[in-house]
Scaffold this active site. Structure first.
Site, PDB file in Angstrom:
ATOM      1  CG  HIS A  52      -1.661   1.245   1.469  1.00 54.46           C
ATOM      2  ND1 HIS A  52      -2.590   1.766   0.595  1.00 54.46           N
ATOM      3  CD2 HIS A  52      -1.583   2.121   2.512  1.00 54.46           C
ATOM      4  CE1 HIS A  52      -3.068   2.903   1.095  1.00 54.46           C
ATOM      5  NE2 HIS A  52      -2.468   3.152   2.245  1.00 54.46           N
ATOM      6  CG  HIS A  76       0.501   7.199   3.979  1.00 55.14           C
ATOM      7  ND1 HIS A  76       0.981   6.351   3.025  1.00 55.14           N
ATOM      8  CD2 HIS A  76      -0.752   6.782   4.263  1.00 55.14           C
ATOM      9  CE1 HIS A  76       0.044   5.460   2.727  1.00 55.14           C
ATOM     10  NE2 HIS A  76      -1.025   5.700   3.463  1.00 55.14           N
ATOM     11  CD  GLU A  80      -3.988   5.874  12.272  1.00 46.89           C
ATOM     12  OE1 GLU A  80      -3.661   7.006  12.662  1.00 46.89           O
ATOM     13  OE2 GLU A  80      -5.043   5.296  12.573  1.00 46.89           O
ATOM     14  CG  ASP A  81      -1.903   1.720  10.392  1.00 40.35           C
ATOM     15  OD1 ASP A  81      -2.726   2.170  11.200  1.00 40.35           O
ATOM     16  OD2 ASP A  81      -2.108   1.630   9.170  1.00 40.35           O
ATOM     17  CG  ASP A 143      -4.205   6.735   2.057  1.00 44.12           C
ATOM     18  OD1 ASP A 143      -3.670   5.612   2.148  1.00 44.12           O
ATOM     19  OD2 ASP A 143      -5.105   7.134   2.822  1.00 44.12           O
ATOM     20  CG  ASP A 263     -24.327  13.372 -29.871  1.00 49.11           C
ATOM     21  OD1 ASP A 263     -23.465  13.648 -29.006  1.00 49.11           O
ATOM     22  OD2 ASP A 263     -25.303  14.081 -30.109  1.00 49.11           O
TER      23      ASP A 263
HETATM   24 MN    MN Z   1      -2.921   4.622   3.918  1.00 51.97          MN
END
Ligand code: MN
Length: 486
Positions: A52, A76, A80-81, A143, A263
């Protein structure tokens, strides 16, 4: 440790392709750091999580963004993770990259599908982050793009919610920033989730149509080459790419079948200079019969989202209607990449694009005005109205032009010219005739605002104006005067 799915080399090569003076060391460092930090994580798809981050960086490289942005793209989701905190990142990568990552992380926590109140508040925060550094939102859009590509692994309900949010907020924001390619991709991916049957139908028909039309376009090019043979104008001709969702939207709002909507066919002529754009236009009009009233000059009067091109529609000699856009390579880049293209341009050749600051300032200003709107509903409405690209061009008596959303009134125009002109507006003339303040302005109108020193903003003006700027200025005046309930 080589990973077949996420090799470092292609990233570095892509970056050096447009930054020959840099060794890409920061990208390499971020690559190693993020890969290690996410080492034991998997995506809903079962893939390595790092894929990702890698894809986000790849998109940012497509947009030729600077090194800190690409590094922040890789990093990024780290704060957060993973267990790695902000302090560690700051030590390793410094303030700039950390600030970008924190900006993206903050947006990650915002919920845009709850109550009006919360959604509005969250958009405010997001826009504030954007105002400080536009690169934050570009990373966020990259993202979202990868998340949309990998949505099929989530529950149907979640897919739909994310697609709705993408369609109602992220795609318009990308459009507002002029990032047309990204906007189309986000829209088509959302459309596919919302209505898979129709999506399949429209894309099959488009494919067939492209085959049918290849011959017409070929003949058109041959004829154009013939007419151009006496000149040395360099050009290339492209078939216009289709945005499936916009075709679907036309079908459903106009309640017409695909065949009615599609068209005419689209072609782009890309040449080297502005002068040659007009020269090409002359040659096209001399060689093919133009459709009356179809010509629009977005080079002299660019759209608010930076877009520039000449638009015209002609009949090919075998009777087909061809919509043509004529532009320079640089305009082409801007039309696909929008503000991201200008960002890079500014970094590469400082000061060359004298309009860049103006455009970024416009964005900051707009966000500031939105800040002033108190009720969440009002904020969301203004946000959506101002985000709409549909706009009118209105001239001052001296010939300078203001771009306003459709439905704007002389009061919006007055505030667009200057706050004081708005505040002391006593009436307006459009094309020489006195009009009501609620008159709906049209493109090409010449608007002359009559001011009087003793005039001041009235409460009912709030019912007349359409733009966030006018609304915010009127409100701040009334508030200052102690008018209740503002
Ligand atoms: Mn992300």
């Amino acid at each position: 440790m080589a990973d077949p799915d996420t090799p470092l080399e292609p990233l570095l090569e892509k970056f050096k392709g447009y930054s020959p003076d840099s060794d890409g060391a920061l990208i390499e460092k971020a690559y190693n750091y993020a890969r290690k930090a996410h080492a034991n994580q998997k995506r809903a798809s079962g893939q390595e999580y790092f894929i990702h981050c890698y894809s986000v960086a790849n998109t940012l490289l497509d947009y030729k963004l600077d090194q800190p942005t690409v590094a922040a793209g890789l990093l990024h989701d780290v704060i957060e993770d993973t267990a790695n905190g902000e302090d560690d990142m700051r030590r390793e990568f410094g303030d700039e990259v950390t600030r970008l990552v924190l900006g993206v992380t903050k947006i990650e926590h915002l919920n845009f599908s709850s109550s009006d109140e919360e959604t509005a508040g969250n958009w405010r925060k997001m826009l504030l982050a954007t105002a400080q550094d536009i690169r934050v939102i570009i990373i966020k859009l990259a993202d979202r793009l990868h998340n949309m590509h990998t949505l099929q692994y989530l529950s149907a309900e979640k897919q739909k919610r994310i697609a709705d949010e993408t369609l109602s907020l992220y795609a318009p924001l990308a459009q507002r920033l002029g990032m047309f390619q990204l906007k189309s991709e986000l829209e088509d991916l959302s459309f596919k989730i919302q209505n898979p049957t129709l999506f399949a139908e429209v894309s099959a028909k488009l494919e067939q149509q492209a085959k049918d039309r290849a011959g017409v376009l070929d003949r058109f090019k041959k004829e154009l080459d013939m007419h151009l043979s006496s000149t040395t104008i360099p050009y290339r001709l492209l078939a216009r790419t289709k945005n499936l969702y916009s075709i679907y939207r036309k079908m459903s709002t106009q309640n017409r079948p695909f065949e009615d909507i599609q068209d005419s066919m689209g072609a782009r002529i890309i040449t080297d200079t502005v002068a040659n754009c007009y020269a090409m236009l002359g040659i096209v009009h001399a060689s093919f019969k133009p459709v009356a009233g179809s010509f629009t000059d977005y080079i002299a009067i660019p759209k608010m989202n930076l877009y520039q091109s000449l638009h015209t529609t002609v009949f090919s000699s075998d009777g087909h209607i061809i919509e043509i856009q004529i532009r320079t390579e640089e305009m082409h880049r801007t039309s696909e990449y929008g503000i991201a293209a200008h960002w890079r341009y500014k970094l590469v050749s400082k000061g060359k694009d004298e309009h860049f600051d103006e455009k970024i300032n416009w964005l900051r200003q707009w966000i500031e005005w939105l800040q002033d709107l108190t009720s969440p509903r009002e904020f969301l409405e203004s946000f959506r109205t101002d985000l709409e690209l549909t706009q009118v061009f209105v001239f001052t008596p001296k010939g300078s032009v203001k771009a306003l959303p459709i439905g704007s009134t002389p009061l919006d125009f007055a505030y667009a010219v200057h706050t004081e002109i708005g505040d002391t507006c006593a009436g307006a003339k459009v094309n020489g005739h006195i009009v009501q303040l609620g008159y709906e302005l049209k493109s090409g109108d010449i608007c002359d605002i009559i001011t009087r020193k003793n005039m001041s903003p009235k409460r009912d003006w709030l019912d007349i104006v359409k733009t966030a700027r006018a609304r915010s200025k009127i409100k701040s005046y009334l508030r200052e005067k102690g008018v209740e309930g503002i």
